[in-house]
Design a protein around this motif. Structure first.
Motif, PDB file in Angstrom:
ATOM      1  N   ILE A 184      34.984  20.195 -22.035  1.00 43.18           N
ATOM      2  CA  ILE A 184      34.328  21.495 -21.868  1.00 43.18           C
ATOM      3  C   ILE A 184      33.636  21.584 -20.504  1.00 43.18           C
ATOM      4  O   ILE A 184      33.677  22.625 -19.846  1.00 43.18           O
ATOM      5  CB  ILE A 184      33.326  21.752 -23.019  1.00 43.18           C
ATOM      6  CG1 ILE A 184      34.083  21.924 -24.342  1.00 43.18           C
ATOM      7  CG2 ILE A 184      32.467  22.985 -22.728  1.00 43.18           C
ATOM      8  CD1 ILE A 184      35.052  23.085 -24.384  1.00 43.18           C
ATOM      9  N   ASP A 185      33.037  20.500 -20.067  1.00 39.65           N
ATOM     10  CA  ASP A 185      32.426  20.490 -18.737  1.00 39.65           C
ATOM     11  C   ASP A 185      33.453  20.867 -17.680  1.00 39.65           C
ATOM     12  O   ASP A 185      33.175  21.674 -16.782  1.00 39.65           O
ATOM     13  CB  ASP A 185      31.848  19.106 -18.457  1.00 39.65           C
ATOM     14  CG  ASP A 185      31.136  19.028 -17.116  1.00 39.65           C
ATOM     15  OD1 ASP A 185      30.340  19.944 -16.819  1.00 39.65           O
ATOM     16  OD2 ASP A 185      31.375  18.072 -16.364  1.00 39.65           O
ATOM     17  N   SER A 186      34.655  20.309 -17.771  1.00 43.12           N
ATOM     18  CA  SER A 186      35.709  20.654 -16.815  1.00 43.12           C
ATOM     19  C   SER A 186      36.059  22.132 -16.892  1.00 43.12           C
ATOM     20  O   SER A 186      36.273  22.795 -15.862  1.00 43.12           O
ATOM     21  CB  SER A 186      36.968  19.817 -17.099  1.00 43.12           C
ATOM     22  OG  SER A 186      36.728  18.432 -16.935  1.00 43.12           O
ATOM     23  N   LEU A 187      36.104  22.675 -18.097  1.00 45.71           N
ATOM     24  CA  LEU A 187      36.541  24.060 -18.287  1.00 45.71           C
ATOM     25  C   LEU A 187      35.486  25.092 -17.901  1.00 45.71           C
ATOM     26  O   LEU A 187      35.808  26.280 -17.783  1.00 45.71           O
ATOM     27  CB  LEU A 187      36.968  24.267 -19.743  1.00 45.71           C
ATOM     28  CG  LEU A 187      38.194  23.446 -20.180  1.00 45.71           C
ATOM     29  CD1 LEU A 187      38.466  23.654 -21.667  1.00 45.71           C
ATOM     30  CD2 LEU A 187      39.419  23.797 -19.356  1.00 45.71           C
ATOM     31  N   THR A 188      34.234  24.671 -17.683  1.00 50.80           N
ATOM     32  CA  THR A 188      33.224  25.629 -17.216  1.00 50.80           C
ATOM     33  C   THR A 188      33.592  26.202 -15.848  1.00 50.80           C
ATOM     34  O   THR A 188      33.062  27.240 -15.441  1.00 50.80           O
ATOM     35  CB  THR A 188      31.826  24.981 -17.123  1.00 50.80           C
ATOM     36  OG1 THR A 188      31.878  23.853 -16.229  1.00 50.80           O
ATOM     37  CG2 THR A 188      31.330  24.542 -18.485  1.00 50.80           C
ATOM     38  N   LEU A 189      34.513  25.543 -15.163  1.00 45.67           N
ATOM     39  CA  LEU A 189      34.925  26.019 -13.843  1.00 45.67           C
ATOM     40  C   LEU A 189      35.898  27.190 -13.925  1.00 45.67           C
ATOM     41  O   LEU A 189      36.039  27.968 -12.968  1.00 45.67           O
ATOM     42  CB  LEU A 189      35.567  24.855 -13.076  1.00 45.67           C
ATOM     43  CG  LEU A 189      35.816  24.998 -11.584  1.00 45.67           C
ATOM     44  CD1 LEU A 189      34.553  25.421 -10.846  1.00 45.67           C
ATOM     45  CD2 LEU A 189      36.338  23.681 -11.018  1.00 45.67           C
ATOM     46  N   LEU A 190      36.585  27.343 -15.048  1.00 54.17           N
ATOM     47  CA  LEU A 190      37.648  28.344 -15.167  1.00 54.17           C
ATOM     48  C   LEU A 190      37.244  29.762 -14.734  1.00 54.17           C
ATOM     49  O   LEU A 190      37.990  30.408 -13.987  1.00 54.17           O
ATOM     50  CB  LEU A 190      38.171  28.385 -16.609  1.00 54.17           C
ATOM     51  CG  LEU A 190      39.197  27.331 -17.021  1.00 54.17           C
ATOM     52  CD1 LEU A 190      39.530  27.491 -18.498  1.00 54.17           C
ATOM     53  CD2 LEU A 190      40.457  27.424 -16.180  1.00 54.17           C
ATOM     54  N   PRO A 191      36.099  30.304 -15.183  1.00 58.30           N
ATOM     55  CA  PRO A 191      35.769  31.686 -14.820  1.00 58.30           C
ATOM     56  C   PRO A 191      35.526  31.886 -13.323  1.00 58.30           C
ATOM     57  O   PRO A 191      35.504  33.031 -12.859  1.00 58.30           O
ATOM     58  CB  PRO A 191      34.477  31.969 -15.617  1.00 58.30           C
ATOM     59  CG  PRO A 191      34.409  30.912 -16.653  1.00 58.30           C
ATOM     60  CD  PRO A 191      35.080  29.725 -16.088  1.00 58.30           C
ATOM     61  N   HIS A 192      35.334  30.811 -12.590  1.00 55.42           N
ATOM     62  CA  HIS A 192      34.981  30.928 -11.172  1.00 55.42           C
ATOM     63  C   HIS A 192      36.166  30.717 -10.237  1.00 55.42           C
ATOM     64  O   HIS A 192      36.022  30.841  -9.016  1.00 55.42           O
ATOM     65  CB  HIS A 192      33.885  29.916 -10.839  1.00 55.42           C
ATOM     66  CG  HIS A 192      32.675  30.042 -11.717  1.00 55.42           C
ATOM     67  ND1 HIS A 192      31.732  31.040 -11.546  1.00 55.42           N
ATOM     68  CD2 HIS A 192      32.272  29.320 -12.802  1.00 55.42           C
ATOM     69  CE1 HIS A 192      30.789  30.915 -12.468  1.00 55.42           C
ATOM     70  NE2 HIS A 192      31.099  29.890 -13.237  1.00 55.42           N
TER      71      HIS A 192
END
Length: 221
Positions: A61-69
Motif C-alpha cells: 500500500i505504501d508503494s501504491l500511495t504514489l499512483l494518484p500523483h
C-alpha cells in the motif's frame, strides 16, 4: 506472518481506505508477489517483515500511495534502488502502460526481480544490475518520463543525480519518511540541475498510522 486469507483482508481493507480499487486480477498478482517474496526472503534479506501489516500495508500500500500523483498515459519509469521491487512493481501491476526499469546494485536482488517479473508475467520490465553512478557515466545515458525512489538516497543527492536521467517535463517522486525539513532546505543549494519542487505531500498509511512524505520534483521543459 499473516496467513494468506488474513493478508488478503488486510490488503483489501487498506486499499479501500486510500481509495484504491483492487480488482481480482490485481489482487491475485499481489498475492503471487507475496508468495514469491516470502520464499526468497527466507534465503536473503529483501524486506523487513516483522508484523502482519508490514507486507500488505508498509510495502504494497505504501508503494501504491504514489499512483494518484503519477502522470497519465504511456511512459517510461526508472526505479532507483529497487531492492524487493518497491514501489515500481506494485505500480506496474496497476499501470500496464508504463515501461519500468528496475535499477539495483545487488546481483542477488536482481535475480529476485527478474524471477518476480517472469513469474508475475509482467511485460515491459527491465532489471538493470548497476549503480546509479555507473548509469550516469554512460555516454548515451537513457532518459525517463518518471523516476521513483523509496528511501534510498537523501533528497538533495537524489535530485542532483536523478535529474540528468529525467526527460524534460518529467517527474521525480521521492518516497520518504517524515521530518524532511533539512533535506528540502538543502535543495536550495543545488545549482547543477534545473528543477522545481511541485508538491510535498504528507500522508498516513491506513491501519498503521505510519507517516510518509512524497516529494515531487519536475524538470521544466
Amino acid at each position: 506472518m499473516a496467513k494468506e486469507g488474513d493478508f488478503r483482508k488486510i490488503l483489501v481493507l487498506a486499499a479501500a481506505e486510500i481509495g484504491i480499487d483492487l480488482p481480482g486480477d490485481r489482487l491475485a498478482l499481489l498475492e503471487a508477489y507475496r508468495e514469491i517474496l516470502l520464499l526468497w526472503n527466507s534465503k536473503m534479506n529483501l524486506a523487513s517483515l516483522q508484523s502482519d501489516l508490514d507486507l500488505p500495508v508498509r510495502h504494497f500500500i505504501d508503494s501504491l500511495t504514489l499512483l494518484p500523483h503519477l502522470p497519465p498515459g504511456p511512459g517510461s519509469l526508472l526505479d532507483i534502488g529497487s531492492g524487493a521491487g518497491f514501489p515500481a512493481i506494485p505500480i506496474r501491476i496497476f499501470r500496464n502502460d508504463l515501461h519500468v526499469t528496475l535499477l539495483e546494485a545487488s546481483r542477488k536482488k536482481c535475480s529476485f526481480l527478474k524471477e518476480l517479473s517472469r513469474r508475475l508475467g509482467l511485460q515491459d520490465v527491465t532489471v538493470l544490475n548497476s549503480r546509479l553512478e555507473e548509469l550516469l557515466r554512460q555516454p548515451r545515458r537513457p532518459a525517463y518520463d518518471i523516476i521513483t525512489s523509496r528511501a534510498t538516497l537523501k533528497l538533495p543527492e537524489l535530485v542532483e543525480k536523478g535529474l540528468p536521467l529525467l526527460k524534460k517535463g518529467g517527474l521525480l517522486a521521492a518516497m520518504k519518511g517524515p521530518g524532511l525539513d533539512e533535506e528540502i532546505a538543502a535543495l536550495e543549494s543545488i545549482k547543477t540541475v534545473d528543477f522545481r519542487v511541485v508538491a510535498n505531500v504528507a500522508l498516513s498509511l491506513p491501519l498503521t498510522g505510519d507517516r510518509r512524505q512524497l516529494v515531487l520534483v519536475d524538470k521544466p521543459s
